[in-house]
Design a protein around this motif. Sequence first.
Motif, mmCIF file in Angstrom:
data_model
loop_
_atom_site.group_PDB
_atom_site.id
_atom_site.type_symbol
_atom_site.label_atom_id
_atom_site.label_comp_id
_atom_site.label_asym_id
_atom_site.label_seq_id
_atom_site.Cartn_x
_atom_site.Cartn_y
_atom_site.Cartn_z
ATOM 1 N N ALA A 38 0.845 -1.197 0.000
ATOM 2 C CA ALA A 38 0.000 0.000 0.000
ATOM 3 C C ALA A 38 0.878 1.243 0.000
ATOM 4 N N PRO A 39 0.362 2.362 -0.473
ATOM 5 C CA PRO A 39 1.123 3.615 -0.418
ATOM 6 C C PRO A 39 1.194 4.138 1.013
ATOM 7 N N SER A 40 1.932 5.214 1.214
ATOM 8 C CA SER A 40 2.033 5.827 2.534
ATOM 9 C C SER A 40 0.834 6.735 2.786
ATOM 10 N N PHE A 41 0.325 6.679 4.010
ATOM 11 C CA PHE A 41 -0.740 7.583 4.430
ATOM 12 C C PHE A 41 -0.287 8.457 5.598
ATOM 13 N N GLY A 42 1.023 8.454 5.818
ATOM 14 C CA GLY A 42 1.596 9.234 6.900
ATOM 15 C C GLY A 42 2.684 8.445 7.602
ATOM 16 N N ALA A 43 3.619 9.134 8.207
ATOM 17 C CA ALA A 43 4.739 8.480 8.892
ATOM 18 C C ALA A 43 4.250 7.744 10.126
ATOM 19 N N VAL A 44 4.736 6.510 10.297
ATOM 20 C CA VAL A 44 4.364 5.694 11.452
ATOM 21 C C VAL A 44 5.623 5.153 12.107
ATOM 22 N N HIS A 45 5.504 4.789 13.365
ATOM 23 C CA HIS A 45 6.617 4.164 14.074
ATOM 24 C C HIS A 45 6.879 2.787 13.461
ATOM 25 N N THR A 46 8.142 2.507 13.234
ATOM 26 C CA THR A 46 8.491 1.258 12.585
ATOM 27 C C THR A 46 9.789 0.709 13.153
ATOM 28 N N ARG A 47 10.026 -0.543 12.912
ATOM 29 C CA ARG A 47 11.276 -1.192 13.320
ATOM 30 C C ARG A 47 12.114 -1.418 12.074
ATOM 31 N N ASP A 107 -3.075 13.274 14.022
ATOM 32 C CA ASP A 107 -3.899 14.290 13.376
ATOM 33 C C ASP A 107 -3.473 14.543 11.936
ATOM 34 N N CYS A 108 -2.222 14.221 11.600
ATOM 35 C CA CYS A 108 -1.740 14.373 10.220
ATOM 36 C C CYS A 108 -2.016 13.130 9.377
ATOM 37 N N TYR A 109 -2.240 12.007 10.034
ATOM 38 C CA TYR A 109 -2.380 10.739 9.309
ATOM 39 C C TYR A 109 -3.647 10.746 8.463
ATOM 40 N N ASP A 110 -3.547 10.174 7.254
ATOM 41 C CA ASP A 110 -4.670 10.143 6.319
ATOM 42 C C ASP A 110 -5.514 8.900 6.596
ATOM 43 N N TYR A 111 -6.365 8.981 7.610
ATOM 44 C CA TYR A 111 -7.198 7.838 7.972
ATOM 45 C C TYR A 111 -8.208 7.513 6.872
ATOM 46 N N ALA A 112 -8.738 8.515 6.223
ATOM 47 C CA ALA A 112 -9.689 8.268 5.141
ATOM 48 C C ALA A 112 -9.018 7.513 3.997
ATOM 49 N N GLY A 113 -7.812 7.918 3.641
ATOM 50 C CA GLY A 113 -7.102 7.234 2.562
ATOM 51 C C GLY A 113 -6.799 5.793 2.904
ATOM 52 N N SER A 114 -6.418 5.528 4.151
ATOM 53 C CA SER A 114 -6.117 4.164 4.577
ATOM 54 C C SER A 114 -7.339 3.265 4.468
ATOM 55 N N GLU A 127 -2.371 -9.646 3.727
ATOM 56 C CA GLU A 127 -1.752 -9.519 5.050
ATOM 57 C C GLU A 127 -1.891 -8.081 5.523
ATOM 58 N N TYR A 128 -2.220 -7.920 6.798
ATOM 59 C CA TYR A 128 -2.309 -6.583 7.387
ATOM 60 C C TYR A 128 -0.941 -6.149 7.894
ATOM 61 N N GLN A 129 -0.554 -4.934 7.529
ATOM 62 C CA GLN A 129 0.579 -4.304 8.183
ATOM 63 C C GLN A 129 0.096 -3.673 9.480
ATOM 64 N N ARG A 130 1.008 -3.404 10.388
ATOM 65 C CA ARG A 130 0.601 -2.891 11.690
ATOM 66 C C ARG A 130 -0.038 -1.507 11.590
ATOM 67 N N ARG A 131 0.218 -0.801 10.520
ATOM 68 C CA ARG A 131 -0.412 0.512 10.376
ATOM 69 C C ARG A 131 -1.870 0.396 9.952
ATOM 70 N N GLY A 132 -2.335 -0.820 9.629
ATOM 71 C CA GLY A 132 -3.753 -1.025 9.376
ATOM 72 C C GLY A 132 -4.148 -1.113 7.928
ATOM 73 N N VAL A 133 -3.209 -1.269 7.002
ATOM 74 C CA VAL A 133 -3.538 -1.436 5.584
ATOM 75 C C VAL A 133 -3.096 -2.818 5.122
ATOM 76 N N VAL A 134 -3.796 -3.322 4.119
ATOM 77 C CA VAL A 134 -3.468 -4.643 3.598
ATOM 78 C C VAL A 134 -2.440 -4.525 2.479
ATOM 79 N N HIS A 135 -1.629 -5.560 2.363
ATOM 80 C CA HIS A 135 -0.863 -5.751 1.134
ATOM 81 C C HIS A 135 -0.981 -7.221 0.745
ATOM 82 N N PHE A 136 -0.708 -7.515 -0.500
ATOM 83 C CA PHE A 136 -0.960 -8.843 -1.042
ATOM 84 C C PHE A 136 0.342 -9.559 -1.362
ATOM 85 N N HIS A 137 0.406 -10.828 -0.961
ATOM 86 C CA HIS A 137 1.469 -11.738 -1.385
ATOM 87 C C HIS A 137 0.854 -12.714 -2.379
#
Length: 464
Positions: free
Chosen positions: A123-132, A177-184, A230-240
């Motif tokens: 998925a594209p980015s909808f805002g910066a998130v904490h990541t490892r 507040d900056c995160y694009d929840y609608a886009g996600s 598969e769900y990423q922790r930020r709440g969007v799906v990506h496909f394998h």
Amino acid sequence: MPASVASAHAITGMITRLHDPNYSRWAAQIRATGGCRQPIHLRGRVDHIDRATGELLHRYSTRTEPDRILRLPCKTRRASRCPTCAEVYRADTYQLIRAGLTGGKGVPASVTGHPCLFATLTAPSFGAVHTRREKHGKTLPCHARRDAATCPHGRVMSCIARHGSDETCLGEPLCADCYDYAGSVLFNALAPQLWRYFTDALRRRVAKSSGLTLRELRNQLTISFAKVAEYQRRGVVHFHAVIRLDGPDGPTSPPPAWATADLLADAVRYAASAVSAVVPALADEPARVLRWGTQVDTRPITMNGELSDQAVAGYIAKYATKAAECVGTLDRRISPLDDLGALPLREHARRLIAECFRLGALDELADLRLIQWAHVLGFGGHFSTRSRHYSTTLGAIRVERADYVRDEQITTGRLPLFDEDTVVVIAQWEYVGKGYSLGDALLAAALTGTALPASQTSRGGDAR
């Protein structure tokens, strides 16, 4: 119910069940479910009738069963609801995926010579998130920025922490507040449509690269696939996806010589970048064009290489039993009438669900059914799918298992042997509940060696 009262009820229920004359049959039913956490309760009968004379040859009825019900496994795919049944689903999916890579289950072994890739669409980015982040085995800072900007809400868009793999902040926005929840949410809702557009564009790209029309391509080549969301922790799906090139008759025929893994990889990358889905303009925001993310991974699958058939099949099968639990949501549907603040949700998941409710109430987006799929953050597609020619089906695997069980029952004398051409089978079943009472749950855990959490043992119950 207070814990002491619940314990007393559980002990009383255990004693009652243990002294039941039909306890042995009840225990046999529980063992037959394999440790299912929420077995289905059915009431009814099955009659075997001679087709020529109308004579009743054999009857099974739940009247003779404990509590007059038959307990069967729930057969859910979700590990969060029933790990035992989800493990059966995972194993079946593993066999389905691997059969398409190495043969078996009706697929010839020659399929191993067909070009095959493991592709990941993100998925594209909808805002910066904490990541490892890791590099050469070393954990890197989350979002280290020398001259980090300050967002309009006064937050510095930087994080120098080196997060552990289990930290709850992973996937959380640096600024909610900056995160694009609608886009996600809208991306999740339109991901199945984007996948459909992707497969169409993939075929067109392969046809164009080989100098063929789509009709000519169908006479020479079949593109087969199996994919999982598969769900990423930020709440969007990506496909394998496993994507394979076959001949015109599917896996039983070899692809033409010009159909190579390099051609397929080029087509995957092109198709992922070429397709989009449009969301119409809404009252408070402009139209959106949603696309796949820029990170598109394609890797060849080899028998003994870094990415083996076993690894790919295991990876896809594992995620076929999961949903959005890693994001911190629930594994059941949530209503707009529910108090989101009182539910055990992560704040990020709570805001995504609230956005599903807000957007789902708009007439322009009614077809996306966002309110119905709010608990999975807007994604209403199938978590695991396959093309027609990839390999066998889950249904065929289940029929094979059922035939094995039936043959075993006939061999051991528990079921009479009938000629299917001369016998009519009439079944009448009624659903009457699911789950365990508190006492039965404790006994079932002891019988099957499985743990039954309180959330499962406190609902459902006997149909007595």
